[in-house]
Structure formats: C-alpha cells, structure tokens
Design a protein around this motif. Structure first.
Motif, PDB file in Angstrom:
ATOM      1  N   ARG A   1      52.771  46.433  39.017  1.00  0.00           N
ATOM      2  CA  ARG A   1      51.802  45.761  38.196  1.00  0.00           C
ATOM      3  C   ARG A   1      52.186  45.010  37.217  1.00  0.00           C
ATOM      4  O   ARG A   1      51.542  44.595  36.488  1.00  0.00           O
ATOM      5  N   HIS A   2      53.477  45.072  37.091  1.00  0.00           N
ATOM      6  CA  HIS A   2      54.033  44.204  36.066  1.00  0.00           C
ATOM      7  C   HIS A   2      53.687  42.633  35.984  1.00  0.00           C
ATOM      8  O   HIS A   2      53.470  42.180  35.061  1.00  0.00           O
ATOM      9  N   ALA A   3      53.653  41.836  37.191  1.00  0.00           N
ATOM     10  CA  ALA A   3      53.435  40.441  37.237  1.00  0.00           C
ATOM     11  C   ALA A   3      51.734  40.227  36.843  1.00  0.00           C
ATOM     12  O   ALA A   3      51.556  39.552  36.042  1.00  0.00           O
ATOM     13  N   SER A   4      50.878  41.161  37.120  1.00  0.00           N
ATOM     14  CA  SER A   4      49.684  41.183  36.606  1.00  0.00           C
ATOM     15  C   SER A   4      49.652  41.145  35.004  1.00  0.00           C
ATOM     16  O   SER A   4      48.893  40.681  34.193  1.00  0.00           O
ATOM     17  N   ILE A   5      50.388  42.133  34.487  1.00  0.00           N
ATOM     18  CA  ILE A   5      50.614  42.478  33.253  1.00  0.00           C
ATOM     19  C   ILE A   5      51.096  41.100  32.217  1.00  0.00           C
ATOM     20  O   ILE A   5      50.859  40.750  31.368  1.00  0.00           O
ATOM     21  N   MET A   6      51.832  40.501  32.870  1.00  0.00           N
ATOM     22  CA  MET A   6      52.675  39.376  32.404  1.00  0.00           C
ATOM     23  C   MET A   6      51.914  38.110  32.550  1.00  0.00           C
ATOM     24  O   MET A   6      52.302  36.971  31.894  1.00  0.00           O
ATOM     25  N   LEU A   7      50.822  38.124  33.147  1.00  0.00           N
ATOM     26  CA  LEU A   7      50.191  36.731  33.488  1.00  0.00           C
ATOM     27  C   LEU A   7      49.621  36.062  32.415  1.00  0.00           C
ATOM     28  O   LEU A   7      49.918  34.757  32.204  1.00  0.00           O
TER      29      LEU A   7
ATOM     30  N   ARG B   1      49.130  33.113  39.108  1.00  0.00           N
ATOM     31  CA  ARG B   1      48.587  34.379  39.867  1.00  0.00           C
ATOM     32  C   ARG B   1      49.818  35.466  40.423  1.00  0.00           C
ATOM     33  O   ARG B   1      50.950  34.827  40.329  1.00  0.00           O
ATOM     34  N   ALA B   2      49.538  36.712  40.208  1.00  0.00           N
ATOM     35  CA  ALA B   2      50.498  37.623  40.735  1.00  0.00           C
ATOM     36  C   ALA B   2      50.466  37.746  42.130  1.00  0.00           C
ATOM     37  O   ALA B   2      49.200  38.128  42.629  1.00  0.00           O
ATOM     38  N   PRO B   3      51.270  37.431  42.771  1.00  0.00           N
ATOM     39  CA  PRO B   3      51.141  37.228  44.395  1.00  0.00           C
ATOM     40  C   PRO B   3      51.141  38.619  45.111  1.00  0.00           C
ATOM     41  O   PRO B   3      50.315  38.722  46.083  1.00  0.00           O
ATOM     42  N   LEU B   4      51.279  39.718  44.518  1.00  0.00           N
ATOM     43  CA  LEU B   4      51.470  41.107  44.963  1.00  0.00           C
ATOM     44  C   LEU B   4      49.934  41.683  45.263  1.00  0.00           C
ATOM     45  O   LEU B   4      49.556  42.295  46.002  1.00  0.00           O
ATOM     46  N   CYS B   5      49.169  41.282  44.086  1.00  0.00           N
ATOM     47  CA  CYS B   5      47.812  41.890  43.993  1.00  0.00           C
ATOM     48  C   CYS B   5      46.648  40.837  43.856  1.00  0.00           C
ATOM     49  O   CYS B   5      45.485  41.187  43.938  1.00  0.00           O
ATOM     50  N   GLY B   6      46.918  39.756  43.660  1.00  0.00           N
ATOM     51  CA  GLY B   6      46.112  38.591  43.594  1.00  0.00           C
ATOM     52  C   GLY B   6      45.710  38.509  42.293  1.00  0.00           C
ATOM     53  O   GLY B   6      44.664  37.512  42.015  1.00  0.00           O
TER      54      GLY B   6
ATOM     55  N   GLY C   1      41.234  29.446  25.219  1.00  0.00           N
ATOM     56  CA  GLY C   1      40.231  30.222  26.138  1.00  0.00           C
ATOM     57  C   GLY C   1      40.962  30.667  27.177  1.00  0.00           C
ATOM     58  O   GLY C   1      42.106  30.090  27.787  1.00  0.00           O
ATOM     59  N   GLN C   2      40.442  31.681  27.883  1.00  0.00           N
ATOM     60  CA  GLN C   2      41.043  32.084  29.409  1.00  0.00           C
ATOM     61  C   GLN C   2      39.815  32.626  30.163  1.00  0.00           C
ATOM     62  O   GLN C   2      38.959  33.127  29.848  1.00  0.00           O
ATOM     63  N   ASP C   3      40.468  32.621  31.476  1.00  0.00           N
ATOM     64  CA  ASP C   3      39.458  33.061  32.586  1.00  0.00           C
ATOM     65  C   ASP C   3      40.473  34.207  33.293  1.00  0.00           C
ATOM     66  O   ASP C   3      41.552  33.809  33.979  1.00  0.00           O
ATOM     67  N   VAL C   4      40.113  35.410  33.203  1.00  0.00           N
ATOM     68  CA  VAL C   4      40.556  36.606  33.722  1.00  0.00           C
ATOM     69  C   VAL C   4      40.041  37.452  34.630  1.00  0.00           C
ATOM     70  O   VAL C   4      39.120  37.558  34.797  1.00  0.00           O
TER      71      VAL C   4
END
Length: 145
Positions: free
Chosen positions: A126-132, A38-43, A61-64
């Motif tokens: 946005r970086h944390a979301s991109i890295m997930l 989870r990206a804490p800043l944006c959820g 498999g992934q859930d995004v």
C-alpha cells in the motif's frame, strides 16, 4: 491480532472520512506543471496540477483514482499544500516515506495529519499508493517553481 482486526485498524474511521472528503479535486485550467503518478502494484493514480508564486504553491488541483489509503493521503496534501515551499513538500514526502518504511517520526506540519496512515506500515503493498500525492507534488514543484 487477527487479519480482520488488522484491516479494521488499517481502515479507521478517520482514514475513511479523509478519503470521502478530498479537497481540491478540480483540475487547474492553466497549471505551471502537471504530473501523473501511478502505483504499479495496485494501479492507483494521482494527477497533480499546481502553480507557484515566489517559490510557494499558489494553486493546486488533483485527480485521485486510488484506494482509501491513497485517497486519505491526497486529502491531507490537498488541504495543506497551498502556501508551502518546495522544501516543506519535500520534507513531508521524505518523512512520510520514513514513517511508513522505518517507523520514523510523524511528517512535519502542515502534513502531520498523515500520521493517520501509520497503521499502513505493515502493508508494504500500500505504500506506493499512499506516496502518490506527495511524490507527484514534489515533481510538479520541481518543474514549476
């Protein structure tokens, strides 16, 4: 450039197309490992299931549940991760981080499609979301392979 021009550049048609067509959205029935990040800043969240054979990703498999940028990254990862070794996935993750934070080179194949996210460099939130997807995949590979 104006803020509107920057946002248009950030959310290019290629990024939006990737976000709209994410492969491997089915969760695996019997994964070797499951990791939710989870990206804490944006959820934003990404849950990754994978299995390994011979040190390579055999199934994925992934859930995004992420913004368009996180979805685009998950799309590139989902399209190319099967058959990759842990070293390849780790190299992709590390290069993506350097590309975003230090204007590093494009991630190596098969993750070179992540180059489309280079305009997000100036948007640190946005970086944390991109890295997930790659962060979760590396952690899952460490557990399963």
């Amino acid at each position: 450039m104006t803020a509107n021009t920057d946002m248009i550049k950030l959310y290019s048609s290629r990024i939006l197309a990737l976000a709209a067509d994410i492969p491997r959205l089915q969760r695996l029935e019997s994964p070797g490992a499951t990791v939710r990040r989870r990206a804490p800043l944006c959820g934003s969240t990404v849950t990754v299931d994978l299995t390994c054979e011979g040190g390579k990703v055999a199934d994925y498999g992934q859930d995004v549940k992420a913004c368009a940028l996180g979805q685009a990254a998950a799309s590139v990862v989902g399209a190319h991760i099967v058959g990759c070794t842990g070293d390849q996935v780790r190299a992709g993750r590390d290069a993506l981080k350097l590309m975003l934070t230090e204007d590093g080179p494009t991630p190596p194949a098969p993750f070179d499609g992540l180059e489309v996210l280079r305009p997000a460099q100036d948007y640190k939130n946005r970086h944390a979301s991109i890295m997930l997807a790659l962060d979760a995949a590396v952690e899952a590979m460490d557990a399963a392979c």
